[in-house]
Design an enzyme around this catalytic site. Structure first.
Site, PDB file in Angstrom:
ATOM      1  N   GLU A  97       0.805  -1.233   0.000  1.00 26.59           N
ATOM      2  CA  GLU A  97       0.000   0.000   0.000  1.00 26.59           C
ATOM      3  C   GLU A  97       0.834   1.277   0.000  1.00 26.59           C
ATOM      4  O   GLU A  97       0.778   2.071   0.948  1.00 26.59           O
ATOM      5  CB  GLU A  97      -0.936   0.018   1.214  1.00 26.59           C
ATOM      6  CG  GLU A  97      -1.889  -1.149   1.277  1.00 26.59           C
ATOM      7  CD  GLU A  97      -2.925  -1.010   2.392  1.00 26.59           C
ATOM      8  OE1 GLU A  97      -2.816  -0.095   3.219  1.00 26.59           O
ATOM      9  OE2 GLU A  97      -3.866  -1.818   2.417  1.00 26.59           O
ATOM     10  N   GLU A 113      -5.361  -8.572   0.957  1.00 26.57           N
ATOM     11  CA  GLU A 113      -5.983  -8.284   2.257  1.00 26.57           C
ATOM     12  C   GLU A 113      -7.462  -8.027   2.056  1.00 26.57           C
ATOM     13  O   GLU A 113      -7.854  -7.299   1.144  1.00 26.57           O
ATOM     14  CB  GLU A 113      -5.414  -7.017   2.919  1.00 26.57           C
ATOM     15  CG  GLU A 113      -4.034  -7.153   3.484  1.00 26.57           C
ATOM     16  CD  GLU A 113      -3.526  -5.862   4.141  1.00 26.57           C
ATOM     17  OE1 GLU A 113      -4.345  -5.050   4.621  1.00 26.57           O
ATOM     18  OE2 GLU A 113      -2.309  -5.676   4.140  1.00 26.57           O
TER      19      GLU A 113
HETATM   20  C1  FCB Z   1      -4.284  -2.090   5.729  1.00 24.83           C
HETATM   21  C2  FCB Z   1      -2.883  -2.435   6.183  1.00 24.83           C
HETATM   22  C3  FCB Z   1      -2.827  -3.511   7.228  1.00 24.83           C
HETATM   23  C4  FCB Z   1      -3.947  -3.393   8.238  1.00 24.83           C
HETATM   24  C5  FCB Z   1      -5.283  -3.229   7.544  1.00 24.83           C
HETATM   25  C6  FCB Z   1      -6.453  -3.147   8.474  1.00 24.83           C
HETATM   26  O1  FCB Z   1      -4.307  -0.796   5.209  1.00 24.83           O
HETATM   27  O2  FCB Z   1      -2.106  -2.851   5.087  1.00 24.83           O
HETATM   28  O3  FCB Z   1      -1.555  -3.475   7.827  1.00 24.83           O
HETATM   29  O4  FCB Z   1      -3.673  -2.379   9.116  1.00 24.83           O
HETATM   30  O5  FCB Z   1      -5.255  -2.094   6.723  1.00 24.83           O
END
Ligand code: FCB
Length: 437
Positions: A158, A342
């Site tokens: 990110e 994620e």
């Molecule tokens: C993302 C991050 C991860 C975690 C989630 C909830 O932005 O990559 O580390 O904090 O959010």
């Protein structure tokens, strides 16, 4: 093989921040500054994964995932960010990789999940172009040790969030509030990514990806001002990080910056190095209205009318389908296969009298998002994996330990791990998957 996994990040779970020669990271420094994190919490101990990793690998084996996305702490491997290698740091990840493989879990390491060595912050952090080259050198060092066993590498996590929260707004480490003057931190991360792709391949890496946080952007109304602001947000959040990597050019940034004088000849060719996959982290869509005069070219109007997580984030599973089909429409043949690196939600998750944690809302969240991903696949998007954020409750950055994202509950006073109902749900779900297709 479709990868079904879970994801974590080094600073959020490892703890042991001063052990075995690890150097300090920007998050160690930032979280120890008064007022930076909720209740002054830090990652000093976190989930104590540095000591308890065998138990955590056993939890993954029990879950039945075939892949695990974790991150490697740059300051554990190179305490000063460059130069001297800390053998104990590399040994830790080497043992973890072997244990994962022995448990039938493919290791998918991310090389940078926001924990820049503090020594490099003192040289300007990602505002300093030299850090891009040092990142590639670090990638080469890790790959020289692990590339024989790692099937997929992720360079950065990110870069948008790191630039926006860490350099533009100052709510994450390193705590700089530069607004649009933070743009060099975007470019240097992307350049570091491109240089690292080259370094990883030279060191024998099999597959390489980048993880971007992407969001569908909804204008708050049909008014021209709201639509224009939504376009600005889409450019700064999504396209700024996807276009150079996939198309070899930046979107039109002339409204936000006078000159891209930090971009040098050849940089975009480096950044656009072909990838084996694009990692996508999805949590929610974003609703954007015209700017309010605070210096940003948009205003976050908030998505309303949906259930929310403990964080207050709206739960919109179809946003994942919208995002994936939108990426395919925008980038066409330039879009590599996608990994959802994620997806998950925070819930309050209080153990009941018998100790069980009945996180039905998390099960609904995951079930809905997996269905939305499959819908996008049915509409022609090539998705190859899905990783739940997160295996364990952990240190949620500026929010400390209040936001629990785990399939496994962690009692931070005792470090006791208790699988939640969602863990058992995911395990049963995985039993029913044919992971060969
Ligand atoms: C993302 C991050 C991860 C975690 C989630 C909830 O932005 O990559 O580390 O904090 O959010």
């Amino acid at each position: 093989m479709f990868w079904w996994g879970t994801a974590t990040a080094a600073y959020q779970i490892e703890g042991a921040t001063t052990e075995d020669g690890r150097g300090a990271s920007v998050w160690d420094v930032f979280s120890h500054e008064p007022g930076r994190t909720r209740n002054g919490q830090t990652g000093d101990v976190a989930c104590d994964h540095y000591h308890r990793w065998p138990e955590d690998v056993a939890l993954m084996r029990g879950l039945g995932v075939n892949a695990y996305r974790f991150s490697i702490a740059w300051p554990r491997v190179l305490p000063e960010g460059s130069g001297r290698v800390n053998a104990a740091g590399l040994d830790f990840y080497d043992r973890l990789v072997d244990a994962l493989l022995a448990a039938g879990v493919q290791p998918v390491p991310t090389l940078f999940h926001w924990d820049l060595p503090q020594a490099l912050e003192e040289r300007g952090g990602w505002l300093n172009r030299e850090v891009s080259e040092l990142f590639a050198a670090y990638a080469a060092t890790v790959a020289a040790r692990l590339a024989d066993r790692v099937p997929m590498w992720i360079t950065l996590n990110e870069p948008f969030v790191h630039m926006a929260y860490g350099y533009a707004m100052g709510v994450h480490a390193p705590g700089r509030a530069l607004l649009t003057d933070a743009l060099p931190a975007a470019h240097h991360q992307l350049l570091g990514h491109g240089l690292a792709v080259r370094a990883l391949r030279a060191a024998g890496a099999r597959q390489v990806a980048l993880t971007n946080n992407c969001t569908p952007v909804w204008p708050a109304s049909e008014s021209e001002a709201d639509v224009r602001a939504a376009e600005a947000y889409d450019i700064l959040h999504n396209r700024l990080f996807n276009d150079p990597v996939l198309l070899g050019k930046y979107p039109d940034l002339s409204a936000y910056t006078s000159a891209l004088d930090f971009v040098r000849d050849g940089d975009l060719d480096t950044i656009a190095a072909p990838l084996d996959a694009l990692g996508i982290n999805y949590y929610n869509p974003t609703r954007i209205a015209a700017p309010t005069g605070d210096g940003l070219p948009f205003d976050d109007a908030g998505v309303t009318g949906y259930p929310t997580t403990a964080f207050g984030w709206p739960v919109v599973p179809d946003g994942l389908r919208e995002l994936l089909t939108g990426l395919k429409a925008r980038y066409g043949a330039a879009l590599p296969p996608i990994l959802i690196t994620e997806n998950g939600c925070s819930q309050e998750d209080v153990p009941g009298p018998d100790g069980t944690i009945d996180d039905t809302a998390r099960i609904d969240y995951l079930d809905g998002h997996i269905a939305a991903m499959r819908q996008a696949m049915a509409e022609g998007v090539d998705v190859r994996g899905y990783f739940v954020w997160s295996l364990l409750d952990n240190f949620e950055w500026a929010e400390g330990y209040d936001q629990r994202f785990g399939l496994v509950h962690v009692d931070f006073a005792t470090q006791r791990r208790t699988p939640k109902r969602s863990y058992h749900w995911y395990a049963r779900f995985l039993e029913g998957q044919n992971t060969d297709t």
